[in-house]
Design a protein around this motif. Structure first.
Motif, PDB file in Angstrom:
ATOM      1  N   ARG A 170       0.832  -1.207   0.000  1.00 24.03           N
ATOM      2  CA  ARG A 170       0.000   0.000   0.000  1.00 24.03           C
ATOM      3  C   ARG A 170       0.863   1.252   0.000  1.00 24.03           C
ATOM      4  N   PHE A 171       1.966   1.218   0.746  1.00 25.92           N
ATOM      5  CA  PHE A 171       2.846   2.377   0.803  1.00 25.92           C
ATOM      6  C   PHE A 171       3.473   2.659  -0.556  1.00 25.92           C
ATOM      7  N   ILE A 172       3.927   1.588  -1.247  1.00 28.19           N
ATOM      8  CA  ILE A 172       4.544   1.770  -2.558  1.00 28.19           C
ATOM      9  C   ILE A 172       3.544   2.341  -3.548  1.00 28.19           C
ATOM     10  N   ILE A 173       2.310   1.836  -3.514  1.00 29.34           N
ATOM     11  CA  ILE A 173       1.275   2.346  -4.411  1.00 29.34           C
ATOM     12  C   ILE A 173       1.012   3.825  -4.131  1.00 29.34           C
ATOM     13  N   TYR A 174       0.919   4.171  -2.845  1.00 31.46           N
ATOM     14  CA  TYR A 174       0.672   5.565  -2.466  1.00 31.46           C
ATOM     15  C   TYR A 174       1.822   6.455  -2.900  1.00 31.46           C
ATOM     16  N   PHE A 175       3.057   5.944  -2.755  1.00 30.75           N
ATOM     17  CA  PHE A 175       4.243   6.713  -3.120  1.00 30.75           C
ATOM     18  C   PHE A 175       4.199   7.101  -4.597  1.00 30.75           C
ATOM     19  N   PHE A 176       3.920   6.113  -5.466  1.00 30.06           N
ATOM     20  CA  PHE A 176       3.925   6.402  -6.893  1.00 30.06           C
ATOM     21  C   PHE A 176       2.723   7.237  -7.320  1.00 30.06           C
ATOM     22  N   LEU A 177       1.605   7.073  -6.654  1.00 27.83           N
ATOM     23  CA  LEU A 177       0.463   7.935  -6.948  1.00 27.83           C
ATOM     24  C   LEU A 177       0.780   9.380  -6.630  1.00 27.83           C
ATOM     25  N   CYS A 178       1.454   9.609  -5.508  1.00 25.19           N
ATOM     26  CA  CYS A 178       1.814  10.967  -5.134  1.00 25.19           C
ATOM     27  C   CYS A 178       2.779  11.581  -6.130  1.00 25.19           C
ATOM     28  N   LEU A 179       3.715  10.760  -6.631  1.00 24.99           N
ATOM     29  CA  LEU A 179       4.641  11.265  -7.628  1.00 24.99           C
ATOM     30  C   LEU A 179       3.915  11.652  -8.903  1.00 24.99           C
ATOM     31  N   LEU A 180       2.960  10.799  -9.314  1.00 18.06           N
ATOM     32  CA  LEU A 180       2.212  11.078 -10.542  1.00 18.06           C
ATOM     33  C   LEU A 180       1.357  12.322 -10.400  1.00 18.06           C
ATOM     34  N   LEU A 181       0.814  12.526  -9.211  1.00 13.49           N
ATOM     35  CA  LEU A 181      -0.058  13.675  -8.995  1.00 13.49           C
ATOM     36  C   LEU A 181       0.712  14.934  -8.642  1.00 13.49           C
ATOM     37  N   GLY A 182       2.021  14.793  -8.416  1.00 13.92           N
ATOM     38  CA  GLY A 182       2.834  15.956  -8.117  1.00 13.92           C
ATOM     39  C   GLY A 182       2.563  16.547  -6.756  1.00 13.92           C
ATOM     40  N   GLN A 183       2.150  15.740  -5.804  1.00 15.87           N
ATOM     41  CA  GLN A 183       1.826  16.260  -4.487  1.00 15.87           C
ATOM     42  C   GLN A 183       3.034  16.210  -3.578  1.00 15.87           C
ATOM     43  N   ASN A 184       2.902  16.905  -2.439  1.00 17.22           N
ATOM     44  CA  ASN A 184       3.945  16.895  -1.405  1.00 17.22           C
ATOM     45  C   ASN A 184       3.841  15.564  -0.672  1.00 17.22           C
ATOM     46  N   SER A 185       4.398  14.514  -1.243  1.00 21.93           N
ATOM     47  CA  SER A 185       4.056  13.132  -0.949  1.00 21.93           C
ATOM     48  C   SER A 185       4.071  12.762   0.513  1.00 21.93           C
ATOM     49  N   PHE A 186       5.106  13.170   1.220  1.00 23.13           N
ATOM     50  CA  PHE A 186       5.262  12.687   2.568  1.00 23.13           C
ATOM     51  C   PHE A 186       5.089  13.799   3.592  1.00 23.13           C
ATOM     52  N   GLY A 187       4.353  14.839   3.231  1.00 19.89           N
ATOM     53  CA  GLY A 187       4.089  15.898   4.180  1.00 19.89           C
ATOM     54  C   GLY A 187       5.321  16.689   4.555  1.00 19.89           C
ATOM     55  N   GLN A 188       6.198  16.960   3.605  1.00 11.20           N
ATOM     56  CA  GLN A 188       7.359  17.799   3.883  1.00 11.20           C
ATOM     57  C   GLN A 188       6.880  19.114   4.466  1.00 11.20           C
ATOM     58  N   SER A 189       7.586  19.642   5.444  1.00  5.83           N
ATOM     59  CA  SER A 189       7.142  20.856   6.110  1.00  5.83           C
ATOM     60  C   SER A 189       8.332  21.692   6.546  1.00  5.83           C
ATOM     61  N   VAL A 190       8.053  22.929   6.910  1.00  5.04           N
ATOM     62  CA  VAL A 190       9.078  23.810   7.428  1.00  5.04           C
ATOM     63  C   VAL A 190       8.566  24.417   8.728  1.00  5.04           C
ATOM     64  N   THR A 191       9.415  24.459   9.741  1.00  2.00           N
ATOM     65  CA  THR A 191       9.064  25.040  11.029  1.00  2.00           C
ATOM     66  C   THR A 191       9.831  26.339  11.214  1.00  2.00           C
ATOM     67  N   LEU A 192       9.110  27.389  11.575  1.00  5.80           N
ATOM     68  CA  LEU A 192       9.682  28.715  11.704  1.00  5.80           C
ATOM     69  C   LEU A 192       9.537  29.179  13.144  1.00  5.80           C
ATOM     70  N   THR A 193      10.624  29.602  13.758  1.00  6.94           N
ATOM     71  CA  THR A 193      10.588  30.044  15.144  1.00  6.94           C
ATOM     72  C   THR A 193      11.297  31.384  15.281  1.00  6.94           C
ATOM     73  N   ALA A 194      10.861  32.182  16.236  1.00  6.59           N
ATOM     74  CA  ALA A 194      11.500  33.473  16.509  1.00  6.59           C
ATOM     75  C   ALA A 194      10.987  34.014  17.831  1.00  6.59           C
ATOM     76  N   SER A 195      11.755  34.913  18.416  1.00  6.45           N
ATOM     77  CA  SER A 195      11.378  35.558  19.680  1.00  6.45           C
ATOM     78  C   SER A 195      11.425  37.066  19.490  1.00  6.45           C
ATOM     79  N   PRO A 196      10.264  37.725  19.348  1.00  2.00           N
ATOM     80  CA  PRO A 196      10.250  39.179  19.238  1.00  2.00           C
ATOM     81  C   PRO A 196      10.791  39.826  20.515  1.00  2.00           C
ATOM     82  N   ILE A 197      11.456  40.953  20.354  1.00  2.00           N
ATOM     83  CA  ILE A 197      12.003  41.682  21.487  1.00  2.00           C
ATOM     84  C   ILE A 197      10.966  42.674  22.009  1.00  2.00           C
ATOM     85  N   ASN A 198      10.719  42.635  23.290  1.00  2.00           N
ATOM     86  CA  ASN A 198       9.683  43.475  23.899  1.00  2.00           C
ATOM     87  C   ASN A 198      10.069  44.951  23.886  1.00  2.00           C
TER      88      ASN A 198
END
Length: 251
Positions: free
Chosen positions: A5-33
């Protein structure tokens, strides 16, 4: 069956051009008071824009009745409709962390390339605004930025979930630089990793050099003498498609 099932899902995601495995970016910062004139409250917005300054997606907006003070955020829409219903202002300056799934507000995954993480906050009549450039690619990496008069501890970390790893191993790769030399050493268990491949990327995610699958005895030396000092990303993989990424610093 799960693997199938995973292999089938992997190739479907490639064919559909989706962000297959939920790649993400985390952004952090501390504003100065600084001194607030809104009863201690903070007007705040964080959003992603492209290199042309167009707002791709708002991550957070806290303005309540003080929306007019978020001038940079409002101007990023270039006259189009704002994409967020603002929430109540923060009671104090927050240290914040947001995760973006690389999808614009239309739900479509953005292509690899350069993007800006934008943050703006206000406690008096004028807002404080900064933007931070990072590069989206298939490579896990972390961008860090110097402290400024507005924000501290800013980082942008791009991650790829472990679903892209097809094999679980108990003995990972050991990657290090020999002190005083531009030699990258990689130690590994040859019984666990029978063939090893090494790829080197610069801090922007561009491929610099790579090896083929190498059959060794558990030690691999990578000559980096032709490279300038700086930060690089090493991606190590084996014949079973297990892979790791390591950040190294050449001095």
């Amino acid at each position: 069956m799960k693997i199938l099932r995973f292999i089938i899902y992997f190739f479907l995601c490639l064919l559909l051009g989706q962000n297959s495995f939920g790649q993400s970016v985390t952004l952090t910062a501390s504003p100065i008071n600084y001194t607030s004139v809104y009863g201690g409250r903070t007007v705040f917005a964080a959003w992603i824009s492209d290199v042309n300054g167009n707002n791709l997606k708002t991550l957070d907006c806290r303005a309540s009745s003080y929306l007019s003070y978020l001038s940079y955020w409002k101007n990023s829409f270039r006259g189009t409709t704002l994409d967020a219903t603002t929430g109540a202002t923060y009671l104090s300056v927050p240290a914040f962390s947001f995760t973006w799934d690389f999808k614009a507000r239309d739900g479509v995954t953005v292509p690899d390339g350069k993007y800006y993480f934008n943050v703006e906050y206000c406690q008096s009549g004028s807002s404080r605004y900064s933007q931070y450039l990072f590069t989206k690619s298939s490579l896990p990496q972390t961008f860090t930025f110097a402290n400024s008069s507005y924000f501290n501890n800013v980082s942008v970390k791009i991650s790829i979930p472990s679903a892209v790893t097809f094999t679980t191993v108990n003995l990972p790769f050991n990657c290090y630089i020999i002190p005083g030399e531009k030699k990258l050493m990689i130690d590994y268990d040859p019984d666990e990793h029978k063939q090893v491949k090494v790829s080197l990327f610069d801090a922007k995610g561009l491929l610099i050099k790579t090896t083929g699958l190498y059959v060794g005895d558990g030690n691999l030396e990578f000559n980096l003498s032709t490279l300038l000092n700086g930060v690089y990303i090493v991606r190590i993989s084996d014949e079973k498609r297990y892979a790791e990424s390591h950040k190294i610093i050449l001095r």
